[in-house]
Design a protein around this motif. Structure first.
Motif, PDB file in Angstrom:
ATOM      1  N   THR A 149      19.454 -29.026 -11.374  1.00 57.70           N
ATOM      2  CA  THR A 149      19.254 -29.962 -12.466  1.00 57.70           C
ATOM      3  C   THR A 149      18.096 -29.514 -13.340  1.00 57.70           C
ATOM      4  N   MET A 208      19.169 -26.618 -15.402  1.00 58.91           N
ATOM      5  CA  MET A 208      20.041 -27.052 -16.487  1.00 58.91           C
ATOM      6  C   MET A 208      19.218 -27.603 -17.652  1.00 58.91           C
ATOM      7  N   ASP A 213      17.591 -24.629 -19.416  1.00 62.89           N
ATOM      8  CA  ASP A 213      18.593 -23.901 -20.204  1.00 62.89           C
ATOM      9  C   ASP A 213      18.953 -24.663 -21.484  1.00 62.89           C
TER      10      ASP A 213
END
Length: 106
Positions: A37, A40, A43
């Motif tokens: 998580t 993510m 990113d």
């Protein structure tokens, strides 16, 4: 009687070991999920930053121009774009930037 006591002790030890393994596996799984998580989020923040820079370039704008258009200072805009801040102000600034630069998928 001695055999019966040994079986009870062995059972208790095995139950304890099994519970420890289950807990260790659960903690490992939760740690991986948290890392995924977090990765993510990192990113998505990098992609957003790139999209903003590309949008500014396409429109021949500077970050100062964008800050003025959004109605915030350059420092506030920079914080919202270049960090992973999740405070209310940064979220609102990113929402305005998305709308202004037509960034829809991040």
């Amino acid at each position: 009687m001695l055999v019966y006591t040994a079986i009870i002790v062995l059972h208790a030890v095995l139950v304890k070991l099994i519970l420890q393994l289950i807990i260790r596996n659960l903690l490992s799984f939760v740690g991986k999920e948290a890392h995924m998580t977090e990765q993510m989020i990192v990113d998505a923040a990098k992609l957003f930053k790139k999209r903003v820079k590309d949008g500014l370039f396409d429109r021949d704008m500077t970050q100062r121009d964008l800050a003025n258009a959004v109605g915030v200072t350059e420092a506030v805009l920079s914080l919202a774009i270049n960090t992973y801040a999740i405070n209310k102000q940064s979220r609102e600034v990113r929402a305005k930037v998305r709308k202004l630069l037509d960034i829809q998928d991040i």
